[in-house]
Design an enzyme around this catalytic site. Structure first.
Site, PDB file in Angstrom:
ATOM      1  N   HIS A 263       0.866  -1.184   0.000  1.00 40.25           N
ATOM      2  CA  HIS A 263       0.000   0.000   0.000  1.00 40.25           C
ATOM      3  C   HIS A 263       0.897   1.227   0.000  1.00 40.25           C
ATOM      4  O   HIS A 263       1.680   1.449   0.920  1.00 40.25           O
ATOM      5  CB  HIS A 263      -0.915   0.021   1.230  1.00 40.25           C
ATOM      6  CG  HIS A 263      -1.847   1.185   1.254  1.00 40.25           C
ATOM      7  ND1 HIS A 263      -3.149   1.111   0.781  1.00 40.25           N
ATOM      8  CD2 HIS A 263      -1.670   2.471   1.668  1.00 40.25           C
ATOM      9  CE1 HIS A 263      -3.734   2.295   0.916  1.00 40.25           C
ATOM     10  NE2 HIS A 263      -2.857   3.131   1.449  1.00 40.25           N
ATOM     11  N   CYS A 264       0.781   2.035  -1.037  1.00 39.83           N
ATOM     12  CA  CYS A 264       1.640   3.201  -1.199  1.00 39.83           C
ATOM     13  C   CYS A 264       0.907   4.448  -0.710  1.00 39.83           C
ATOM     14  O   CYS A 264      -0.153   4.794  -1.236  1.00 39.83           O
ATOM     15  CB  CYS A 264       2.050   3.363  -2.665  1.00 39.83           C
ATOM     16  SG  CYS A 264       3.117   4.792  -2.948  1.00 39.83           S
TER      17      CYS A 264
END
Length: 410
Positions: A263-264
């Site tokens: 998850h960025c």
């Protein structure tokens, strides 16, 4: 509702002009402060929620609430960069403390498992403000050709286009109708194993923030032994579905994603099967555009020196405010570029070994992977088919819609 009216979090009709009226949380906090009494537990959270609910702007169908996390970058970044341009020591202190503050905010939101637009707004506003400074302070000096400005602008547009594509569906698995609420809650259950995918190490603010822990949700178990041999599937108790191999559950998004990488926080979304290519493309365009812009700026304000030398030794740059501001922005861009370059390097190495960030983290936890290249990459050996085959597999991601199979059956 008129343009200045809205329905507050308690379901009552209110008006922008009454933003300071009838605020019980703030009144109670002020009363306790004047009486030198401590606030009760949760009082600051209630005050912050009330302020966030009343922070709105007029709109056609009613006042729209502004996300509080969008405001700090828009206000603080220009102020801090202008203050850093006043003196060399001020620039050193501010440019050193900025990554530390961003890291602190990242770990604060990660610990609370919160999604925030702070990092996305910081990145986009940084791009826009650096481009504005370049046009206002560097181009008028006459050392930058129009073709170079056009090339820099095209690189920026291509990067934004790739970023827009990376913000789309990363490959969410369909959520059964009866479990949509559970899937979006993203609260780990207590009765299972979980893992997290995150950083190999801590670098600058850009590097540390972008490799956010995707938070493999707790509460899933391996499928029963009667599954076909060689086929690894997981049952996700949050989404109530069978996940295909390499899929994972993101506790921030509350959804299962095909071939979940991480998850960025910089795009405020997961990186998975459908948007991994666009994510790499956006990083690549950013690196090329940023390095090109830094080179053009240093050639303009530090004539006669190579960009690398001018970055560390540019005498007289603080003699006028325009050069000082440009030089400060160059150093800010260099810090961010170094962080994003580290992210891109790790991503390229992972692709070369056909391993995702989540799989690398799981392999480290279970001690089933090999550290290669000084620990920059973790080779699980499970999907590694050689350099060319691994890149061929990556380039073919999302080329055809996934076939409906057993993993989609609840």
């Amino acid at each position: 509702l008129c343009c200045c009216e809205y329905v507050d979090r308690r379901g009552r009709r209110s008006h922008l002009a009454a933003c300071c009226c009838d605020c019980q949380e703030l009144d109670e906090g002020c009363d306790r402060w004047l009486a030198c009494r401590s606030l009760p537990p949760g009082a600051l959270e209630s005050i912050a929620a009330a302020v966030a609910d009343r922070l709105r702007v007029p709109w056609v169908s009613g006042a729209v609430r502004i996300n509080v996390s969008l405001v700090p970058p828009l206000v603080l970044l220009p102020v801090l960069l202008h203050v850093a341009s006043l003196h060399f020591l001020l620039g050193l202190v501010i440019l050193t403390s900025l990554p530390a503050v961003v890291l602190w905010y990242y770990y604060l939101t990660h610990r609370r498992k919160e999604r925030t637009l702070f990092f996305l707004s910081l990145g986009l506003f940084s791009l826009g403000y650096m481009y504005y400074v370049f046009l206002q302070e560097v181009v008028p000096r006459g050392h930058v050709r129009h073709s170079q400005v056009v090339a820099l602008t095209c690189g920026l547009i291509l990067m934004l286009a790739a970023l827009s594509r990376a913000k789309k569906d990363p490959g969410y698995l369909p959520v059964p109708a009866g479990s949509e609420k559970a899937a979006h809650q993203g609260v780990p259950s207590k009765g299972g194993r979980g893992s997290a995918s995150g950083l190999h190490g801590i670098t600058t603010s850009g590097a540390a923030s972008s490799r956010a822990v995707n938070g493999e949700a707790k509460g899933y178990s391996r499928m029963a032994a009667d599954e076909p041999e060689g086929v690894k599937k997981d049952w996700c108790t949050k989404c109530q579905l069978v996940r295909p191999a390499r899929a994972g559950h993101c506790r921030l998004c509350g959804r299962c994603v095909r071939r979940l990488d991480h998850h960025c926080v910089w795009i405020n979304s997961c990186v998975g099967e459908q948007n991994h290519q666009a994510f790499i493309l956006a990083l690549s365009f950013f690196m090329l555009t940023s390095v090109y812009g830094i080179t053009l700026t240093l050639h303009t304000i530090c004539r006669g020196r190579t960009p690398f030398v001018a970055l560390f030794y540019c005498p007289g740059v603080y003699s006028d405010y325009s050069s000082a501001l440009s030089f400060t922005c160059v150093w800010y861009c260099a810090i961010v570029t170094a962080g994003m370059g580290y992210i891109l390097l790790i991503q390229l190495l992972n692709i070369s070994y056909n391993v995702t960030e989540r799989e690398a983290r799981l392999a480290l936890r279970d001690n089933t992977g090999r550290r290669l290249l000084g620990g920059l990459v973790i080779d699980t050996g499970q999907y590694n088919r050689g350099f060319l085959c691994n890149w061929g597999h990556f380039l073919s991601l999302g080329s055809s819609p996934p076939q409906r199979s057993a993993e989609d059956i609840v």
